[in-house]
Design a protein around this motif. Sequence first.
Motif, PDB file in Angstrom:
ATOM      1  N   CYS A   3      43.639  55.562  45.114  1.00  0.00           N
ATOM      2  CA  CYS A   3      44.479  54.916  45.603  1.00  0.00           C
ATOM      3  C   CYS A   3      45.769  54.915  45.577  1.00  0.00           C
ATOM      4  CB  CYS A   3      44.668  53.892  44.686  1.00  0.00           C
ATOM      5  SG  CYS A   3      45.443  51.992  44.602  1.00  0.00           S
ATOM      6  N   VAL A   4      47.383  55.297  46.108  1.00  0.00           N
ATOM      7  CA  VAL A   4      48.583  55.986  46.241  1.00  0.00           C
ATOM      8  C   VAL A   4      49.298  55.326  45.280  1.00  0.00           C
ATOM      9  CG1 VAL A   4      48.721  56.516  48.608  1.00  0.00           C
ATOM     10  CG2 VAL A   4      49.345  54.272  47.284  1.00  0.00           C
ATOM     11  N   LEU A   5      48.432  54.090  44.230  1.00  0.00           N
ATOM     12  CA  LEU A   5      49.238  53.613  42.265  1.00  0.00           C
ATOM     13  C   LEU A   5      49.619  54.534  41.918  1.00  0.00           C
ATOM     14  CD1 LEU A   5      50.294  50.555  42.764  1.00  0.00           C
ATOM     15  CD2 LEU A   5      48.181  50.652  41.385  1.00  0.00           C
ATOM     16  N   PRO A   6      48.753  55.406  41.033  1.00  0.00           N
ATOM     17  CA  PRO A   6      48.910  56.397  40.190  1.00  0.00           C
ATOM     18  C   PRO A   6      49.974  57.507  40.627  1.00  0.00           C
ATOM     19  CG  PRO A   6      47.243  57.061  40.883  1.00  0.00           C
ATOM     20  CD  PRO A   6      47.145  55.757  41.398  1.00  0.00           C
ATOM     21  N   SER A   7      50.037  57.889  42.103  1.00  0.00           N
ATOM     22  CA  SER A   7      51.765  59.227  41.896  1.00  0.00           C
ATOM     23  C   SER A   7      52.643  58.091  42.461  1.00  0.00           C
ATOM     24  CB  SER A   7      51.003  59.990  43.322  1.00  0.00           C
ATOM     25  OG  SER A   7      50.467  59.682  44.597  1.00  0.00           O
ATOM     26  N   ARG A   8      52.629  56.498  43.585  1.00  0.00           N
ATOM     27  CA  ARG A   8      53.792  56.425  44.080  1.00  0.00           C
ATOM     28  C   ARG A   8      54.187  55.426  42.930  1.00  0.00           C
ATOM     29  NH1 ARG A   8      52.212  52.356  48.720  1.00  0.00           N
ATOM     30  NH2 ARG A   8      51.721  54.168  49.959  1.00  0.00           N
ATOM     31  N   SER A   9      54.017  55.138  41.825  1.00  0.00           N
ATOM     32  CA  SER A   9      54.432  54.571  40.877  1.00  0.00           C
ATOM     33  C   SER A   9      55.043  55.298  40.342  1.00  0.00           C
ATOM     34  CB  SER A   9      53.691  53.779  39.754  1.00  0.00           C
ATOM     35  OG  SER A   9      52.062  52.957  40.777  1.00  0.00           O
ATOM     36  N   GLY A  10      54.735  57.019  40.210  1.00  0.00           N
ATOM     37  CA  GLY A  10      54.954  57.526  39.421  1.00  0.00           C
ATOM     38  C   GLY A  10      56.976  58.600  40.074  1.00  0.00           C
ATOM     39  N   ARG A  11      56.925  58.264  40.982  1.00  0.00           N
ATOM     40  CA  ARG A  11      58.218  58.278  42.070  1.00  0.00           C
ATOM     41  C   ARG A  11      59.003  57.284  41.721  1.00  0.00           C
ATOM     42  NH1 ARG A  11      53.749  59.615  45.761  1.00  0.00           N
ATOM     43  NH2 ARG A  11      55.307  58.261  47.384  1.00  0.00           N
ATOM     44  N   THR A  12      58.553  55.820  41.752  1.00  0.00           N
ATOM     45  CA  THR A  12      59.180  54.809  41.219  1.00  0.00           C
ATOM     46  C   THR A  12      59.460  54.192  40.119  1.00  0.00           C
ATOM     47  OG1 THR A  12      57.025  52.994  41.653  1.00  0.00           O
ATOM     48  CG2 THR A  12      58.803  54.373  43.785  1.00  0.00           C
ATOM     49  N   GLY A  13      59.214  55.280  38.816  1.00  0.00           N
ATOM     50  CA  GLY A  13      59.736  54.941  37.252  1.00  0.00           C
ATOM     51  C   GLY A  13      58.980  54.337  37.396  1.00  0.00           C
ATOM     52  N   GLN A  14      57.122  54.086  37.650  1.00  0.00           N
ATOM     53  CA  GLN A  14      56.555  52.908  36.787  1.00  0.00           C
ATOM     54  C   GLN A  14      55.281  53.856  35.874  1.00  0.00           C
ATOM     55  OE1 GLN A  14      56.764  49.386  36.907  1.00  0.00           O
ATOM     56  NE2 GLN A  14      58.677  50.016  38.050  1.00  0.00           N
ATOM     57  N   ALA A  15      55.306  53.932  34.663  1.00  0.00           N
ATOM     58  CA  ALA A  15      54.249  54.944  34.204  1.00  0.00           C
ATOM     59  C   ALA A  15      53.042  53.803  33.603  1.00  0.00           C
ATOM     60  CB  ALA A  15      55.343  55.776  32.569  1.00  0.00           C
ATOM     61  N   PHE A  16      51.360  54.457  33.769  1.00  0.00           N
ATOM     62  CA  PHE A  16      50.950  53.546  33.402  1.00  0.00           C
ATOM     63  C   PHE A  16      50.426  54.179  31.838  1.00  0.00           C
ATOM     64  CE2 PHE A  16      50.208  53.350  38.124  1.00  0.00           C
ATOM     65  CZ  PHE A  16      49.846  51.699  37.863  1.00  0.00           C
ATOM     66  N   THR A  17      50.254  52.622  30.953  1.00  0.00           N
ATOM     67  CA  THR A  17      49.901  53.695  29.983  1.00  0.00           C
ATOM     68  C   THR A  17      48.462  52.375  29.299  1.00  0.00           C
ATOM     69  OG1 THR A  17      51.459  51.913  28.484  1.00  0.00           O
ATOM     70  CG2 THR A  17      52.497  54.042  29.347  1.00  0.00           C
ATOM     71  N   ARG A  18      48.249  53.159  27.935  1.00  0.00           N
ATOM     72  CA  ARG A  18      47.117  52.085  27.025  1.00  0.00           C
ATOM     73  C   ARG A  18      47.479  50.820  27.022  1.00  0.00           C
ATOM     74  NH1 ARG A  18      46.276  53.725  22.058  1.00  0.00           N
ATOM     75  NH2 ARG A  18      48.449  54.222  21.712  1.00  0.00           N
ATOM     76  N   ARG A  19      48.902  50.842  26.640  1.00  0.00           N
ATOM     77  CA  ARG A  19      49.832  49.411  26.471  1.00  0.00           C
ATOM     78  C   ARG A  19      50.166  48.240  27.786  1.00  0.00           C
ATOM     79  NH1 ARG A  19      51.313  49.881  20.273  1.00  0.00           N
ATOM     80  NH2 ARG A  19      52.191  47.340  20.863  1.00  0.00           N
ATOM     81  N   GLY A  20      50.069  48.881  29.136  1.00  0.00           N
ATOM     82  CA  GLY A  20      50.552  48.313  30.294  1.00  0.00           C
ATOM     83  C   GLY A  20      51.366  49.454  31.184  1.00  0.00           C
ATOM     84  N   VAL A  21      52.423  48.840  31.871  1.00  0.00           N
ATOM     85  CA  VAL A  21      52.925  49.456  33.070  1.00  0.00           C
ATOM     86  C   VAL A  21      54.027  49.368  32.292  1.00  0.00           C
ATOM     87  CG1 VAL A  21      53.896  50.266  35.006  1.00  0.00           C
ATOM     88  CG2 VAL A  21      51.704  49.036  34.617  1.00  0.00           C
ATOM     89  N   VAL A  22      54.977  50.723  31.973  1.00  0.00           N
ATOM     90  CA  VAL A  22      56.072  50.484  31.836  1.00  0.00           C
ATOM     91  C   VAL A  22      57.660  50.938  32.937  1.00  0.00           C
ATOM     92  CG1 VAL A  22      57.970  52.454  29.650  1.00  0.00           C
ATOM     93  CG2 VAL A  22      55.504  51.762  29.549  1.00  0.00           C
TER      94      VAL A  22
END
Length: 376
Positions: free
Chosen positions: A268-287
């Motif tokens: 999925c492109v999600l982890p890299s695409r989200s990184g570029r748009t300021g979204q970070a995945f953490t254990r406690r959800g998306v920051v």
Amino acid sequence: MTQRFSFALHATDGKARTGMISTPRGEIRTPAFMPVGTAATVKAMMPESVRATGADILLGNTYHLMLRPTAERIDRLGGLHKFMNWDRPILTDSGGFQVMSLADLRKLTEEGVTFRSHVDGSRHMLTPERSMEIQKLLGSDIVMCFDECPALPAPRERIAESMRLSMRWAARSREAFGDRPGHALFGIQQGGDIEDLRGESAEKLRGIGFDGYAVGGLAVGEGQEIMFKVLDYAPGMLPEDKPRYLMGVGKPDDILGAVKRGIDMFDCVLPSRSGRTGQAFTRRGVVNIKNARHADDPRPLDESCSCPACSQYSRAYLHHVFRSQEIISSMLLTWHNLHYYQVLMQGIRDAIAAGRFDAFEAEFHAARAMGDIEPL
């Protein structure tokens, strides 16, 4: 060095499976998440950094690479692995999905698809034979059949017609692929969200015979509930002794739910695409790092994460570089997200091996339900 492609199951827990795919270029631990290197690069990452997150295999896009820089040029330069400095396994998709979603003025026939490039408007024809040729020129380790897939929802007639065309293309892909020791060809099950069509597709694919099997035609807008309903039966229609790959998925909870239903591979492109748009995945959800609440926060994104973004930088810094549109923002957040995904996959593999997948899943959902740490 292993000369053949093989798959061994090491443990199961319910329908969840953990095992190992062996290729001449290295082993792939399953369930596996494959970062997407669309144009021979995982955006904002060095290949050695991608490897440092724990990735065993990358995905490359046939459609993008055939248009630019062209498969012929990559072949002349020594193949995709050498070209992009990644010496481990690479899976390439067939180009079918991108033609449907990106190309202009496309025309579908029994022979294949003619389309105009979204890059420069040039005309191209992609057929099962041409897709196999391009993927051979790229030198990928896992090659995907050329297929066609309608967006859901769609009427039964459209789904059935498309699936049967894909099955005829699967037979042509198999024929064109030939015998290539050390390289694998995966068939792609289609049939939308209709159980008997999925069954018909699986039967055709098993008759042709492949090194692995993908569940295609999902993550095309149908939503998680329908996707899981299909995954309740679709993976079980495919051979148990071959890897099962769910294409284009997905969000962390999608991955967990799909593993629970018998899937071994994801991209999925999600982890890299989200990184570029300021979204970070953490254990406690998306920051969302762009939020003002992080501007004065000296704490890490996730204190339990060992990636460079978390171990060396504060939320305040990550907020600042994102707001300032600094390139390091994409680099750090993409690294963090890819690291998060690989830690999740390792946790899943360990849990299945220990026979505690259900407990792992419950802990995952409980941590996410807590939400982000309290603002300062």
